[in-house]
Design an enzyme around this catalytic site. Structure first.
Site, PDB file in Angstrom:
ATOM      1  N   GLY A 141      -3.801 -45.974  -7.194  1.00  0.00           N
ATOM      2  CA  GLY A 141      -2.906 -46.828  -6.424  1.00  0.00           C
ATOM      3  C   GLY A 141      -3.040 -46.601  -4.929  1.00  0.00           C
ATOM      4  O   GLY A 141      -3.317 -45.487  -4.476  1.00  0.00           O
TER       5      GLY A 141
ATOM      6  N   GLU B  30      -5.706 -10.455  -0.837  1.00  0.00           N
ATOM      7  CA  GLU B  30      -4.701 -11.249  -0.116  1.00  0.00           C
ATOM      8  C   GLU B  30      -4.813 -10.981   1.378  1.00  0.00           C
ATOM      9  O   GLU B  30      -4.723  -9.828   1.815  1.00  0.00           O
ATOM     10  CB  GLU B  30      -3.294 -10.898  -0.637  1.00  0.00           C
ATOM     11  CG  GLU B  30      -2.144 -11.408   0.206  1.00  0.00           C
ATOM     12  CD  GLU B  30      -2.149 -12.921   0.438  1.00  0.00           C
ATOM     13  OE1 GLU B  30      -2.150 -13.676  -0.535  1.00  0.00           O
ATOM     14  OE2 GLU B  30      -2.167 -13.333   1.623  1.00  0.00           O
TER      15      GLU B  30
ATOM     16  N   ASP C 227       5.388 -32.941  -4.682  1.00  0.00           N
ATOM     17  CA  ASP C 227       4.492 -32.105  -3.872  1.00  0.00           C
ATOM     18  C   ASP C 227       3.952 -32.823  -2.647  1.00  0.00           C
ATOM     19  O   ASP C 227       3.471 -32.171  -1.721  1.00  0.00           O
ATOM     20  CB  ASP C 227       3.295 -31.651  -4.718  1.00  0.00           C
ATOM     21  CG  ASP C 227       3.623 -30.481  -5.633  1.00  0.00           C
ATOM     22  OD1 ASP C 227       4.820 -30.142  -5.754  1.00  0.00           O
ATOM     23  OD2 ASP C 227       2.688 -29.910  -6.228  1.00  0.00           O
TER      24      ASP C 227
ATOM     25  N   HIS D 127      28.644 -10.181 -25.055  1.00  0.00           N
ATOM     26  CA  HIS D 127      28.047  -8.854 -25.184  1.00  0.00           C
ATOM     27  C   HIS D 127      27.361  -8.736 -26.542  1.00  0.00           C
ATOM     28  O   HIS D 127      27.911  -9.198 -27.528  1.00  0.00           O
ATOM     29  CB  HIS D 127      29.136  -7.787 -25.064  1.00  0.00           C
ATOM     30  CG  HIS D 127      28.612  -6.405 -25.320  1.00  0.00           C
ATOM     31  ND1 HIS D 127      27.872  -5.719 -24.373  1.00  0.00           N
ATOM     32  CD2 HIS D 127      28.698  -5.599 -26.412  1.00  0.00           C
ATOM     33  CE1 HIS D 127      27.526  -4.551 -24.863  1.00  0.00           C
ATOM     34  NE2 HIS D 127      28.015  -4.440 -26.101  1.00  0.00           N
TER      35      HIS D 127
ATOM     36  N   GLY E 275      -5.865 -14.632  -3.118  1.00  0.00           N
ATOM     37  CA  GLY E 275      -4.511 -15.137  -2.905  1.00  0.00           C
ATOM     38  C   GLY E 275      -3.512 -14.504  -3.867  1.00  0.00           C
ATOM     39  O   GLY E 275      -3.649 -14.634  -5.081  1.00  0.00           O
ATOM     40  N   ALA E 276      -2.529 -13.797  -3.297  1.00  0.00           N
ATOM     41  CA  ALA E 276      -1.489 -13.160  -4.121  1.00  0.00           C
ATOM     42  C   ALA E 276      -0.221 -13.996  -4.106  1.00  0.00           C
ATOM     43  O   ALA E 276       0.890 -13.469  -4.006  1.00  0.00           O
ATOM     44  CB  ALA E 276      -1.204 -11.744  -3.611  1.00  0.00           C
TER      45      ALA E 276
ATOM     46  N   VAL F 248      -5.484 -20.220  -3.148  1.00  0.00           N
ATOM     47  CA  VAL F 248      -5.008 -20.059  -1.771  1.00  0.00           C
ATOM     48  C   VAL F 248      -4.027 -21.169  -1.372  1.00  0.00           C
ATOM     49  O   VAL F 248      -3.877 -21.483  -0.196  1.00  0.00           O
ATOM     50  CB  VAL F 248      -6.195 -20.006  -0.785  1.00  0.00           C
ATOM     51  CG1 VAL F 248      -7.017 -18.752  -1.006  1.00  0.00           C
ATOM     52  CG2 VAL F 248      -7.083 -21.245  -0.930  1.00  0.00           C
TER      53      VAL F 248
ATOM     54  N   ALA G  88       7.841 -28.172  -9.715  1.00  0.00           N
ATOM     55  CA  ALA G  88       8.051 -29.341 -10.565  1.00  0.00           C
ATOM     56  C   ALA G  88       9.512 -29.804 -10.532  1.00  0.00           C
ATOM     57  O   ALA G  88       9.792 -31.007 -10.418  1.00  0.00           O
ATOM     58  CB  ALA G  88       7.629 -29.009 -11.989  1.00  0.00           C
TER      59      ALA G  88
HETATM   60  P1  FAD Z   1       1.577 -33.849  -9.615  1.00  0.00           P
HETATM   61  O1  FAD Z   1       2.081 -33.116 -10.778  1.00  0.00           O
HETATM   62  O2  FAD Z   1       0.417 -33.293  -8.871  1.00  0.00           O
HETATM   63  O3  FAD Z   1       1.262 -35.328 -10.127  1.00  0.00           O
HETATM   64  C1  FAD Z   1       0.719 -36.293  -9.299  1.00  0.00           C
HETATM   65  C2  FAD Z   1       0.070 -37.344 -10.176  1.00  0.00           C
HETATM   66  O4  FAD Z   1      -0.301 -38.431  -9.363  1.00  0.00           O
HETATM   67  C3  FAD Z   1      -1.213 -36.871 -10.858  1.00  0.00           C
HETATM   68  O5  FAD Z   1      -1.162 -37.189 -12.210  1.00  0.00           O
HETATM   69  C4  FAD Z   1      -2.323 -37.622 -10.137  1.00  0.00           C
HETATM   70  O6  FAD Z   1      -3.423 -37.925 -10.969  1.00  0.00           O
HETATM   71  C5  FAD Z   1      -1.590 -38.893  -9.749  1.00  0.00           C
HETATM   72  N1  FAD Z   1      -2.142 -39.566  -8.577  1.00  0.00           N
HETATM   73  C6  FAD Z   1      -2.462 -39.017  -7.376  1.00  0.00           C
HETATM   74  N2  FAD Z   1      -2.891 -39.959  -6.530  1.00  0.00           N
HETATM   75  C7  FAD Z   1      -2.831 -41.127  -7.207  1.00  0.00           C
HETATM   76  C8  FAD Z   1      -3.149 -42.472  -6.871  1.00  0.00           C
HETATM   77  N3  FAD Z   1      -3.566 -42.794  -5.655  1.00  0.00           N
HETATM   78  N4  FAD Z   1      -2.996 -43.413  -7.810  1.00  0.00           N
HETATM   79  C9  FAD Z   1      -2.561 -43.089  -9.064  1.00  0.00           C
HETATM   80  N5  FAD Z   1      -2.238 -41.845  -9.437  1.00  0.00           N
HETATM   81  C10 FAD Z   1      -2.373 -40.874  -8.517  1.00  0.00           C
HETATM   82  N6  FAD Z   1       5.857 -25.576 -10.704  1.00  0.00           N
HETATM   83  C11 FAD Z   1       6.990 -25.143 -11.271  1.00  0.00           C
HETATM   84  O7  FAD Z   1       8.067 -25.632 -10.936  1.00  0.00           O
HETATM   85  N7  FAD Z   1       6.972 -24.153 -12.225  1.00  0.00           N
HETATM   86  C12 FAD Z   1       5.822 -23.578 -12.633  1.00  0.00           C
HETATM   87  O8  FAD Z   1       5.834 -22.704 -13.486  1.00  0.00           O
HETATM   88  C13 FAD Z   1       4.607 -24.021 -12.056  1.00  0.00           C
HETATM   89  N8  FAD Z   1       3.441 -23.490 -12.454  1.00  0.00           N
HETATM   90  C14 FAD Z   1       2.279 -23.971 -11.932  1.00  0.00           C
HETATM   91  C15 FAD Z   1       1.081 -23.409 -12.362  1.00  0.00           C
HETATM   92  C16 FAD Z   1      -0.117 -23.875 -11.867  1.00  0.00           C
HETATM   93  C17 FAD Z   1      -1.401 -23.267 -12.345  1.00  0.00           C
HETATM   94  C18 FAD Z   1      -0.118 -24.946 -10.919  1.00  0.00           C
HETATM   95  C19 FAD Z   1      -1.408 -25.481 -10.378  1.00  0.00           C
HETATM   96  C20 FAD Z   1       1.071 -25.495 -10.473  1.00  0.00           C
HETATM   97  C21 FAD Z   1       2.278 -25.011 -10.973  1.00  0.00           C
HETATM   98  N9  FAD Z   1       3.508 -25.525 -10.554  1.00  0.00           N
HETATM   99  C22 FAD Z   1       4.668 -25.053 -11.083  1.00  0.00           C
HETATM  100  C23 FAD Z   1       3.590 -26.593  -9.537  1.00  0.00           C
HETATM  101  C24 FAD Z   1       3.818 -27.947 -10.197  1.00  0.00           C
HETATM  102  O9  FAD Z   1       2.776 -28.198 -11.116  1.00  0.00           O
HETATM  103  C25 FAD Z   1       3.879 -29.020  -9.137  1.00  0.00           C
HETATM  104  O10 FAD Z   1       4.883 -28.695  -8.198  1.00  0.00           O
HETATM  105  C26 FAD Z   1       4.213 -30.363  -9.754  1.00  0.00           C
HETATM  106  O11 FAD Z   1       3.264 -30.735 -10.721  1.00  0.00           O
HETATM  107  C27 FAD Z   1       4.274 -31.445  -8.668  1.00  0.00           C
HETATM  108  O12 FAD Z   1       4.662 -32.625  -9.252  1.00  0.00           O
HETATM  109  P2  FAD Z   1       4.314 -34.032  -8.603  1.00  0.00           P
HETATM  110  O13 FAD Z   1       4.784 -35.051  -9.577  1.00  0.00           O
HETATM  111  O14 FAD Z   1       4.776 -34.082  -7.213  1.00  0.00           O
HETATM  112  O15 FAD Z   1       2.707 -34.071  -8.518  1.00  0.00           O
HETATM  113  P1  AMP Z   2       0.319 -19.618  -2.164  1.00  0.00           P
HETATM  114  O1  AMP Z   2       0.210 -20.603  -1.029  1.00  0.00           O
HETATM  115  O2  AMP Z   2       1.684 -19.056  -2.385  1.00  0.00           O
HETATM  116  O3  AMP Z   2      -0.323 -20.128  -3.430  1.00  0.00           O
HETATM  117  O4  AMP Z   2      -0.551 -18.355  -1.737  1.00  0.00           O
HETATM  118  C1  AMP Z   2      -1.898 -18.440  -1.322  1.00  0.00           C
HETATM  119  C2  AMP Z   2      -2.259 -17.133  -0.643  1.00  0.00           C
HETATM  120  O5  AMP Z   2      -3.672 -17.099  -0.390  1.00  0.00           O
HETATM  121  C3  AMP Z   2      -1.571 -16.939   0.709  1.00  0.00           C
HETATM  122  O6  AMP Z   2      -0.763 -15.791   0.622  1.00  0.00           O
HETATM  123  C4  AMP Z   2      -2.725 -16.754   1.684  1.00  0.00           C
HETATM  124  O7  AMP Z   2      -2.451 -15.737   2.633  1.00  0.00           O
HETATM  125  C5  AMP Z   2      -3.888 -16.329   0.796  1.00  0.00           C
HETATM  126  N1  AMP Z   2      -5.222 -16.610   1.379  1.00  0.00           N
HETATM  127  C6  AMP Z   2      -5.638 -17.758   1.975  1.00  0.00           C
HETATM  128  N2  AMP Z   2      -6.941 -17.650   2.398  1.00  0.00           N
HETATM  129  C7  AMP Z   2      -7.374 -16.399   2.044  1.00  0.00           C
HETATM  130  C8  AMP Z   2      -8.607 -15.670   2.181  1.00  0.00           C
HETATM  131  N3  AMP Z   2      -9.697 -16.205   2.777  1.00  0.00           N
HETATM  132  N4  AMP Z   2      -8.672 -14.396   1.692  1.00  0.00           N
HETATM  133  C9  AMP Z   2      -7.585 -13.849   1.090  1.00  0.00           C
HETATM  134  N5  AMP Z   2      -6.392 -14.481   0.941  1.00  0.00           N
HETATM  135  C10 AMP Z   2      -6.274 -15.734   1.396  1.00  0.00           C
END
Ligand code: FAD
Ligand code: AMP
Length: 486
Positions: free
Chosen positions: A122, A211, A323, A455, A188-189, A281, A331
């Protein structure tokens, strides 16, 4: 020109699909555009969260946790098990099955609520039109009365560590390792790095986390961050702070490929070799090619769609949630924004309390927090009282052999209103939710202290921490309540 809709949502992640469902519930003709498809070209709903984020990572965290329990923790309960075998392929297949079930479930919810799914990419055009381009490059233009942008985010890539096949991977690749790497590096930590590092460490990898920052988990309460680092170190995660990765090189052939990592720390430049490297990162908003120049929606300097507190963009009747806008990339934050926007389009005055969004790290034990932490309050000069209750003093935690950690509650020194809660410990993610509710209702620590808790439960630790704010916890010796002076 194709069909008209009252609302078109772009993106079906937790922000977009929730917004779409709520719009349809409120009687609006709604469509959700999603570009993610499977290898057969079928739409994959649910976004990052369901496909490659929250859900698959938690599936692997739960499986790997059970493996650790079976291997190391059953014995203390008097349960002897024979040799413990791990089947990584089966673990991954289980994760994939959960993902398929949940993403399919969103399709079912769309049908039940009358939300139309549109496959394709979109783009927001002028005059509230949405152009959708399918895989064949064909374009259809839809007219909307309102648009909700929920295009989400993608992992940040850094020049010193380009992704290479299954050797140098991002968080998505780290959910797919077909076997446990012997030596695993994580750059990245942050939350995602620690969770994915934990999965593979539990399954037997030697995990080194590099990190760049000197501080560990700077967004968490300092006491909790300190305890977390200690606990993760004990679990075998070698967390090296002040360590910036400057270059990587994949060497070798086929399955024998490894990655040489160059990094700098206080002592100078160093090198280390890993079998796999996860780059964690951070994430960036997916805002490129999303907005026509004349659509009226603007980005901020970091590429996030610019919105106000109510998620309105600079263009009338165009909103953005999740996001892709400012605020924590979580989420549940995006979902609440989705509901708020749907209800505001329907004429309601719904708002979000951005000061009351919990954050969780699903390590073991879990880390969870909400509201203000101690260092923030110190910096702002606000007077506060603190109550801490260690899980070591909880009967239920002892029964479960999960005594690591604590609950910390912070309340305003004058009004006693709860300002924050910080937990490391068993079920922290669920426990913190009790305090989220308390904060939402403007509760004082005394309100929590006067509430009856069952409890024996882990929740009693929340109760005791609330009692401890005023210095009268029952199951620990109390420190006198402190009134911090400016
Ligand atoms: P997204 O989930 O990124 O969804 C966006 C959607 O839009 C996607 O399906 C994409 O394909 C679609 N899209 C993008 N551009 C277009 C376009 N132009 N046209 C049509 N479709 C499009 N959050 C938590 O709260 N708890 C957790 O435990 C957690 N664990 C995570 C673990 C990992 C490994 C990762 C990577 C993320 C985690 N998150 C967690 C973060 C969470 O996944 C995101 O904050 C959340 O998914 C964001 O939701 P969103 O709907 O904004 O975007
Ligand atoms: P987050 O944004 O919470 O997922 O964390 C990502 C982390 O990656 C941050 O704490 C950054 O400081 C770290 N980071 C980014 N670039 C580098 C790098 N080149 N080497 C080590 N750590 C990094």
């Amino acid at each position: 020109m194709s069909e008209n809709y009252q609302v078109i949502v772009i993106g079906s992640g937790p922000a977009g699909y929730v917004a779409a469902i709520r719009c349809a519930q409120l009687g609006m003709k709604t469509a959700c555009v999603e570009k993610w498809v499977d290898d057969k070209g079928a739409i994959k709903l649910g976004g990052t969260c369901l496909n490659v984020g929250c859900i698959p990572s938690k599936a692997l965290l739960d499986s790997s946790h059970k493996y650790v329990e079976a291997k190391h923790d059953f014995d203390i309960h008097g349960i002897s098990v024979g040799s413990i075998e791990m089947d990584v392929a089966k673990m991954l297949a289980r994760k994939d099955k959960i993902v398929t079930q949940l993403t399919g479930g969103i399709g079912g919810l769309f049908k039940a609520n009358g939300v139309d799914s549109i496959i394709g990419t979109g783009k927001v055009l002028a005059n509230k039109q949405v152009e959708v381009t399918n895989a064949a490059g064909e374009q259809v233009i839809y007219q909307a009365e309102n648009i909700i942008i929920a295009a989400g985010s993608v992992p940040v890539e850094i020049p010193p560590a380009p992704l290479i096949d299954d050797v140098v991977v991002d968080s998505t690749g780290a959910l797919e390792f077909s076997e446990v790497p012997k030596r695993l590096g994580v750059i990245g930590a942050g939350v995602i790095g620690l969770e994915l590092g934990s999965v593979w460490a539990r399954l037997g990898a030697e995990v080194t986390v590099l990190e760049a920052l000197d501080d560990f988990l700077p967004a968490a309460d300092m006491a909790i961050a300190k305890e977390t680092k200690k606990v993760l170190k004990k679990q075998g995660l070698d967390i090296r702070l002040g360590t910036r990765v400057t270059a990587t090189e994949v060497v070798g052939k086929g399955k024998a490929r490894t990655v040489n990592v160059e990094y700098s720390d206080a002592e100078g430049t160093k090198k280390e070799s890993f079998d796999k490297l996860i780059v964690c990162v951070g994430r960036r908003p997916l805002s490129e090619n999303l907005l026509a120049a004349d659509c009226g929606v603007n980005l901020d300097e970091r590429g996030f769609v610019f919105v106000n507190e109510q998620c309105q963009t600079d263009a009338r009747d165009i909103y953005a949630v999740g996001d892709i806008v400012r605020g924590p990339m979580l989420a549940h934050k995006g979902s609440e924004e989705g509901v708020m926007v749907a209800e505001r389009i329907a004429g309601k005055k719904t708002q979000i309390n951005y000061d009351n969004i919990p954050g969780v790290i699903y390590t073991s034990p879990e880390i969870a927090w909400v509201g203000k932490n101690e260092q923030e309050l110190k910096a702002s000069g606000q007077d506060y009282n603190v109550g801490i209750f260690p899980f070591a003093a909880s009967g239920r935690a002892l029964a479960a052999n999960e005594t690591t950690g604590m609950v910390k509650i912070i309340a305003d020194a004058t009004t006693d209103r709860v300002l924050g809660c910080h937990i490391i410990g068993p079920s922290a993610a669920d426990l913190v939710q009790q305090v989220v509710i308390a904060i939402e209702f403007g509760a004082s620590s005394e309100d929590l202290a006067l509430t009856v808790f069952s409890h024996p439960t882990l929740s009693e630790a929340v109760h005791e921490a609330a009692l401890a704010v005023a210095g009268h916890a029952i199951h620990i010796p109390n420190r006198p309540a402190r009134k911090k002076k400016k």
